[in-house]
Design a protein around this motif. Structure first.
Motif, PDB file in Angstrom:
ATOM      1  N   GLY A 250      60.099  19.406 -39.801  1.00  0.00           N
ATOM      2  CA  GLY A 250      58.715  19.597 -40.220  1.00  0.00           C
ATOM      3  C   GLY A 250      58.194  20.906 -39.655  1.00  0.00           C
ATOM      4  O   GLY A 250      57.338  20.909 -38.758  1.00  0.00           O
ATOM      5  N   TYR A 251      58.683  22.007 -40.175  1.00  0.00           N
ATOM      6  CA  TYR A 251      58.434  23.338 -39.601  1.00  0.00           C
ATOM      7  C   TYR A 251      57.557  24.169 -40.536  1.00  0.00           C
ATOM      8  O   TYR A 251      57.753  24.182 -41.755  1.00  0.00           O
ATOM      9  CB  TYR A 251      59.771  24.037 -39.355  1.00  0.00           C
ATOM     10  N   GLU A 252      56.614  24.873 -39.938  1.00  0.00           N
ATOM     11  CA  GLU A 252      55.615  25.626 -40.697  1.00  0.00           C
ATOM     12  C   GLU A 252      56.231  26.761 -41.515  1.00  0.00           C
ATOM     13  O   GLU A 252      55.631  27.252 -42.462  1.00  0.00           O
ATOM     14  CB  GLU A 252      54.557  26.187 -39.752  1.00  0.00           C
ATOM     15  N   GLY A 253      57.421  27.191 -41.173  1.00  0.00           N
ATOM     16  CA  GLY A 253      58.051  28.296 -41.881  1.00  0.00           C
ATOM     17  C   GLY A 253      58.773  27.905 -43.153  1.00  0.00           C
ATOM     18  O   GLY A 253      59.369  28.767 -43.810  1.00  0.00           O
TER      19      GLY A 253
ATOM     20  N   ASP B 148      58.835  26.460 -47.108  1.00  0.00           N
ATOM     21  CA  ASP B 148      57.966  26.532 -48.277  1.00  0.00           C
ATOM     22  C   ASP B 148      57.296  25.194 -48.572  1.00  0.00           C
ATOM     23  O   ASP B 148      57.918  24.130 -48.436  1.00  0.00           O
ATOM     24  CB  ASP B 148      58.777  26.958 -49.506  1.00  0.00           C
ATOM     25  N   ASP B 149      56.043  25.278 -48.977  1.00  0.00           N
ATOM     26  CA  ASP B 149      55.299  24.140 -49.546  1.00  0.00           C
ATOM     27  C   ASP B 149      55.227  22.944 -48.614  1.00  0.00           C
ATOM     28  O   ASP B 149      55.145  21.801 -49.071  1.00  0.00           O
ATOM     29  CB  ASP B 149      55.917  23.717 -50.886  1.00  0.00           C
ATOM     30  N   ILE B 150      55.232  23.177 -47.301  1.00  0.00           N
ATOM     31  CA  ILE B 150      55.167  22.059 -46.372  1.00  0.00           C
ATOM     32  C   ILE B 150      53.743  21.522 -46.310  1.00  0.00           C
ATOM     33  O   ILE B 150      52.766  22.270 -46.410  1.00  0.00           O
ATOM     34  CB  ILE B 150      55.673  22.477 -44.975  1.00  0.00           C
TER      35      ILE B 150
ATOM     36  N   ILE C  33      53.063  16.499 -35.868  1.00  0.00           N
ATOM     37  CA  ILE C  33      52.492  17.816 -36.113  1.00  0.00           C
ATOM     38  C   ILE C  33      53.456  18.592 -36.990  1.00  0.00           C
ATOM     39  O   ILE C  33      54.622  18.241 -37.137  1.00  0.00           O
ATOM     40  CB  ILE C  33      52.263  18.599 -34.800  1.00  0.00           C
ATOM     41  N   ILE C  34      52.951  19.658 -37.594  1.00  0.00           N
ATOM     42  CA  ILE C  34      53.837  20.636 -38.206  1.00  0.00           C
ATOM     43  C   ILE C  34      54.225  21.620 -37.108  1.00  0.00           C
ATOM     44  O   ILE C  34      53.379  22.247 -36.486  1.00  0.00           O
ATOM     45  CB  ILE C  34      53.154  21.351 -39.380  1.00  0.00           C
TER      46      ILE C  34
ATOM     47  N   GLU D 206      55.484  14.759 -42.460  1.00  0.00           N
ATOM     48  CA  GLU D 206      55.406  16.165 -42.861  1.00  0.00           C
ATOM     49  C   GLU D 206      56.760  16.719 -43.282  1.00  0.00           C
ATOM     50  O   GLU D 206      56.912  17.907 -43.504  1.00  0.00           O
ATOM     51  CB  GLU D 206      54.799  17.020 -41.745  1.00  0.00           C
ATOM     52  N   THR D 207      57.745  15.835 -43.450  1.00  0.00           N
ATOM     53  CA  THR D 207      59.106  16.287 -43.759  1.00  0.00           C
ATOM     54  C   THR D 207      59.629  15.546 -44.981  1.00  0.00           C
ATOM     55  O   THR D 207      59.644  14.314 -45.007  1.00  0.00           O
ATOM     56  CB  THR D 207      60.048  16.024 -42.571  1.00  0.00           C
TER      57      THR D 207
END
Length: 721
Positions: free
Chosen positions: A283-286, A288-290, A298-299, A356-357
């Motif tokens: 679940g990483y902010e980098g 796409d389209d997360i 958390i992200i 978030e994943t």
């Protein structure tokens, strides 16, 4: 003279415009081979030489510094400086490599390319180095579509498989997938199959490409309508394993070999020392389209690890957030440098904790979303997974989460089209990686053992490489593993455990699985209590209560982060892995001690040989190959421990042994080695210092010294210093 002019020009260009730090290329003219006739190709390594001169590696150069490797070709007499002509047969894709060495024979740099054989109009190419164990892609120009297409759905209504056959005769039936434009774009006509060839030599392939409603998840080969791409065949050469390759690529696939440890095909046995947290690592902010559907997680940004990214590492940027890959790539770099060699994560946690994943085109719970996959995000995921393999980190894919909302997200909890497609897409896109563990479920509540065995059969049916497979447990339902004993689909455990039960779990399931005729790899993947786990301050306690208990009972482990506020972070919120560095050091020290000094794959737990030791922290642990090696962990080395070496003799003779003390806090041997003989009960004695602390006592047979008559029991003290 022409060569001197060439080198002068290269040096001048180098001074004016230094080359960027990118891999050099071999220039091939032509770059494709005729489908049937021999093709003469000029190979040019001037870029490689230019790069070395720009760095100042060489002060003089001649063509003898270059070693050309083209096993499928015939080198022709003409050779012009950094160029050479090679004749290649038609119809076979050919890998080419060149090594640049200095005058002492030391490798300075290397480059490679693949000469395609596409003149027959079939529209396929091979990408990747075509080196044993390194990832390659079979790329086919097939039906055009997009990740949002409905009829036909490119993920569900086509079934592409590629059967690769190597020189050893073994076949790998690899699942293919729709990949948009092939570079992360969501629209295109690119279809791929990813493969890691296991041996050098000539390989062939054949494509099965059929169309039919929901055909992708149909295991019956007799259904579906062949497309025009069905039946395409081809051939290619593979170069030998590169002993200098990064990470797992010089070791081969990590495989179950019928023992209690996994083994690399072309490398050693494997001891796992990993991190179980954060379970929402992907679940990483980098990416796409997360999105974040919101709950406890958390992200991730992994901001503290951006500085661990180095030039040359993978770099991509999220089209939706603008965040790049440096945080997550840097986190893997740090974990690898700290000695962590495994990571546990959920590829889909919707309906669970983090939320978030997921691999889908969108997060809303609709059938459309669950049967369409985000191509750009999956492209980024694969980049991260490949980097993990290059850094020597095993990937533990956890395919469902304990919360009912997650377990029922696909097909309402049934093994239907959505879940089968989820299994297939993960295997097709990522199953080629060398070190993977499929974990069917985290603490399953909704699924029973019969259903999970059905899940296992589907994952195994799609997985050409037969990666290790397990299911996770809760602390109170470990006994449910009885239902899986003897089932060849299950090759490992994933146990959540109370600390006082750690060694008992390892020893019990080693014994029970062996008795059932199918030994398991015993992984303890989550340390309870969940609220505590591994914190920033309890590493010394866990070293004494769990680390050596597990390792010296013959098991493997990952550390769970518990539930802690920032900045320490818990299982869903860990951002800075350095906070737990003390335990990473202790785990690395223990693992390296076993790898460097013990034939651990041949050893068994033997606690009954130890008596009289201090009972603190649960007492001592013994891991032994009787007559050869004894590794004794003493949580409090008070000097009172006794070890029974009565069975270590040889035809009535006692064997020469040596006792050494190893400090598990520093990773160093301390004190003077002590010589002794087997054949009775010996006193371990006191460690060199800090007897109240924990120590490893290592007793090993001394080769090259004569055995002696076993001493009388009342004379044993004569052997002590």
């Amino acid at each position: 003279m022409a060569l001197l002019i060439l080198l002068s020009a290269i040096r001048t260009a180098s001074a004016l415009a230094p080359l960027p730090d990118v891999p050099p290329a071999i220039r091939a003219t032509p770059a494709t081979l005729a489908p049937h006739d021999e093709t003469i190709v000029t190979l040019d390594a001037n870029e490689l030489v230019h790069r070395a001169l720009a760095r100042g590696d060489l002060f003089s150069w001649h063509d003898g510094n270059l070693e050309w490797i083209a096993p499928g070709g015939t080198f022709l007499p003409s050779r012009r400086g950094a160029s050479v002509d090679v004749a290649f047969p038609g119809g076979v894709a050919q890998p080419v490599q060149v090594l640049l060495r200095n005058h002492h024979g030391e490798l300075l740099d290397k480059a490679g390319t693949v000469l395609q054989s596409v003149g027959d109009g079939s529209g396929w190419t091979l990408t990747g180095p075509l080196i044993a164990w390194q990832p390659m892609e079979f790329v086919l120009t097939g039906p055009a579509s997009s990740e949002m297409a409905v009829s036909p759905n490119p993920f569900l209504d086509f079934r592409m498989k590629v059967t690769f056959q190597g020189p050893h005769g073994r076949e790998y039936e690899v699942q293919g997938f729709f990949d948009g434009d092939g570079q992360g774009g969501d629209t295109g006509d690119v279809w791929k199959a990813r493969f890691s060839p296991d041996v050098q030599g000539p390989w062939t392939f054949e494509v099965d490409f059929e169309r039919g409603f929901e055909l992708a998840v149909e295991l019956n080969p007799g259904v579906g309508s062949p497309t025009v791409w069905h039946g395409i065949t081809g051939a290619f050469e593979v170069l030998p394993l590169d002993p200098e390759a990064e990470g797992f690529y010089r070791l081969g696939r990590l495989e179950y070999v019928g023992e209690h440890y996994l083994k690399f095909r072309d490398g050693p046995y494997f001891i796992k020392g990993g991190t179980d947290s954060p379970e929402n690592f992907m679940g990483y902010e980098g990416f796409d389209d997360i999105e974040d559907l919101g709950n406890q997680g958390i992200i991730h940004e992994f901001e503290e690890h951006i500085g661990d990214w180095v030039p040359g590492d993978p770099l991509f940027t999220s089209s939706s957030t603008g965040t790049d890959s440096k945080g997550i790539i840097g986190a893997l770099n740090y974990l690898s440098s700290a000695g962590i060699n495994s990571i546990y994560f959920l590829p889909m946690n919707l309906g669970g904790d983090g939320r978030e994943t997921c691999p889908f085109v969108a997060y809303a719970k609709t059938t459309f979303n669950k049967t369409h996959y985000d191509i750009s995000r999956m492209h980024q995921w694969n980049t991260v997974f490949e980097h993990a393999q290059r850094r020597g980190i095993q990937l533990q894919f956890v395919l469902s989460e304990t919360e009912t909302g997650n377990e029922t997200w696909l097909d309402g909890g049934a093994l239907g089209v959505e879940r089968k497609l989820f299994f297939r897409e993960l295997v097709a896109r990522f199953g080629h990686h060398l070190a993977i563990k499929w974990n069917l479920a985290e603490e399953p509540d909704f699924f029973n053992s019969t259903e999970l065995q059905q899940h296992a059969r589907f994952v195994k049916a799609f997985d050409a490489y037969d990666h290790p497979l397990a299911v996770h447990t809760k602390t109170f339902n470990v006994d449910e593993y009885v239902d899986y004993l003897g089932n060849p689909d299950f090759t490992a455990t994933s146990i959540q455990y109370d600390l006082e039960d750690a060694n008992d779990h390892v020893e019990a399931w080693r014994f029970l699985s062996a008795a059932a005729g199918h030994r398991w790899v015993i992984d303890l993947d989550e340390n309870a209590p969940a609220s505590v786990g591994l914190s920033e301050s309890n590493a010394p306690e866990l070293r004494k209560r769990a680390l050596y208990d597990i390792y010296f009972s013959g098991g493997n482990l990952e550390w769970y982060a518990g539930s802690h506020p920032d900045p320490v972070g818990g299982d869903l919120t860990v951002e800075d892995f350095r906070i737990r560095e003390e335990m990473w050091d202790y785990t690395r020290i223990a693992r390296e001690f076993m790898q460097d000094h013990l034939p651990f794959w041949e050893m068994e737990p033997a606690d009954s040989l130890l008596t009289g030791e201090a009972p603190l922290w649960g007492g001592g642990q013994v891991f032994a190959k009787v007559g050869e090696h004894y590794a004794i962990y003493l949580p409090a080395a008070d000097g009172d421990g006794m070890l029974d070496l009565s069975d270590s003799g040889l035809d009535g003779l006692s064997l020469p042994m040596q006792l050494r003390w190893f400090n598990p806090r520093t990773g160093e041997f301390e004190g003077t080695p002590r010589d002794l003989f087997s054949g009775g009960v010996i006193e371990l004695g006191a460690p060199p210092r800090d007897a109240h602390e924990d120590w490893v006592c290592w007793i090993t047979r001394v080769r090259g010294q004569p055995a002696s008559v076993a001493p009388e029991p009342d004379k044993l003290e004569d052997l002590l210093p």
